[in-house]
Design a protein around this motif. Sequence first.
Motif, short mmCIF file in Angstrom:
data_model
loop_
_atom_site.label_atom_id
_atom_site.label_comp_id
_atom_site.label_asym_id
_atom_site.label_seq_id
_atom_site.Cartn_x
_atom_site.Cartn_y
_atom_site.Cartn_z
N ASP A 135 0.83 -1.20 0.00
CA ASP A 135 0.00 0.00 0.00
C ASP A 135 0.86 1.25 0.00
O ASP A 135 0.48 2.30 -0.54
CB ASP A 135 -0.91 -0.02 1.23
N CYS A 136 2.05 1.14 0.59
CA CYS A 136 2.98 2.26 0.66
C CYS A 136 3.94 2.28 -0.53
O CYS A 136 4.88 3.09 -0.57
CB CYS A 136 3.76 2.22 1.97
N GLU A 137 3.75 1.36 -1.46
CA GLU A 137 4.48 1.34 -2.74
C GLU A 137 5.99 1.29 -2.57
O GLU A 137 6.74 1.94 -3.32
CB GLU A 137 4.07 2.54 -3.60
N GLY A 138 6.46 0.54 -1.58
CA GLY A 138 7.89 0.38 -1.41
C GLY A 138 8.61 1.52 -0.73
O GLY A 138 9.85 1.52 -0.66
N THR A 139 7.87 2.48 -0.22
CA THR A 139 8.53 3.59 0.49
C THR A 139 8.86 3.24 1.93
O THR A 139 9.56 3.99 2.61
CB THR A 139 7.64 4.85 0.49
N VAL A 140 8.36 2.10 2.40
CA VAL A 140 8.60 1.65 3.77
C VAL A 140 9.21 0.25 3.74
O VAL A 140 8.79 -0.60 2.95
CB VAL A 140 7.29 1.62 4.58
N ARG A 141 10.21 0.04 4.58
CA ARG A 141 10.82 -1.29 4.70
C ARG A 141 10.49 -1.87 6.07
O ARG A 141 10.49 -1.16 7.08
CB ARG A 141 12.34 -1.21 4.53
N TRP A 142 10.22 -3.16 6.10
CA TRP A 142 9.87 -3.87 7.33
C TRP A 142 11.10 -4.55 7.91
O TRP A 142 11.82 -5.28 7.22
CB TRP A 142 8.79 -4.91 7.02
N GLY A 143 11.34 -4.32 9.21
CA GLY A 143 12.49 -4.92 9.86
C GLY A 143 12.44 -6.43 9.95
O GLY A 143 13.47 -7.07 10.16
N GLY A 144 11.26 -7.01 9.78
CA GLY A 144 11.16 -8.47 9.81
C GLY A 144 11.87 -9.13 8.65
O GLY A 144 12.12 -10.34 8.68
N ASP A 145 12.20 -8.35 7.60
CA ASP A 145 12.91 -8.90 6.44
C ASP A 145 14.42 -8.82 6.58
O ASP A 145 15.14 -9.22 5.67
CB ASP A 145 12.48 -8.15 5.18
N ASP A 146 14.91 -8.28 7.68
CA ASP A 146 16.36 -8.19 7.89
C ASP A 146 16.90 -9.58 8.21
O ASP A 146 16.56 -10.15 9.26
CB ASP A 146 16.66 -7.23 9.04
N PRO A 147 17.72 -10.18 7.35
CA PRO A 147 18.19 -11.54 7.59
C PRO A 147 19.19 -11.65 8.73
O PRO A 147 19.35 -12.72 9.32
CB PRO A 147 18.85 -11.93 6.26
N ALA A 148 19.85 -10.54 9.05
CA ALA A 148 20.87 -10.58 10.11
C ALA A 148 20.23 -10.43 11.49
O ALA A 148 20.45 -11.26 12.38
CB ALA A 148 21.90 -9.48 9.88
N VAL A 149 19.46 -9.38 11.68
CA VAL A 149 18.80 -9.12 12.96
C VAL A 149 17.35 -8.75 12.67
O VAL A 149 17.04 -7.56 12.47
CB VAL A 149 19.49 -7.99 13.76
N PRO A 150 16.46 -9.73 12.61
CA PRO A 150 15.06 -9.39 12.33
C PRO A 150 14.46 -8.52 13.42
O PRO A 150 14.72 -8.71 14.60
CB PRO A 150 14.37 -10.77 12.28
#
Length: 205
Positions: A135-150
């Motif tokens: 909905d935010c068209e990629g302007t926001v990143r989710w920390g749950g996708d961080d492979p090192a430190v979710p």
Amino acid sequence: MLSRRTLLAATAAAAGVALVGLPATAAAQGTPATTPDGWPVDGAIAPVTVEGSGVVVALRTGAATTVLAHVLRRFHLEVAALAPGDVVGHLDGAPDGVDHRSGTAVAVLPGRLPAGASGGLFPHEVVVVRDILADCEGTVRWGGDDPAVPREGNFRIDVPPHSARLQSVSERLLARRGRDAGPQVDPHEPARRDAAMALARRQAR
């Protein structure tokens, strides 16, 4: 009596945000530091109420506030109800590289979703989170996708200041404001799921 720094440290620790002083060179020279996406840490910050809740969070003014407030509103309505103390926004003592310093990041439910832990959200909740990101068209990143430190409770602006896309998304969300009394979309609708997963693949690169 606890000092302001001690209180900030306790809040940051709960949200998975390290808290240290400004780098010596920046502090000595008085030059403003920036986040990895180029947001200066000396921008205007203002309190924002998350619609539908009693939560007040400090965010960067302008388009970043509009987009992050939308993220928080949908999270509150569709994932988990938020109460005062459930959201960490701007932290002026956080180090370089942490978007909380610029007011362009939020951490929700730090007790339930601590840094370094995964699986804190149910699968259907992750579906909603990914729909919010789309909905935010990629302007926001989710920390749950961080492979090192979710960081499943963390959301940050993922474009630089003056981004035309950020401004466009902000204007679209502002135009919708007042018409959305509650969840109006189905995150499981095939076209929305396809868009959400396509974004997840792009942001994983």
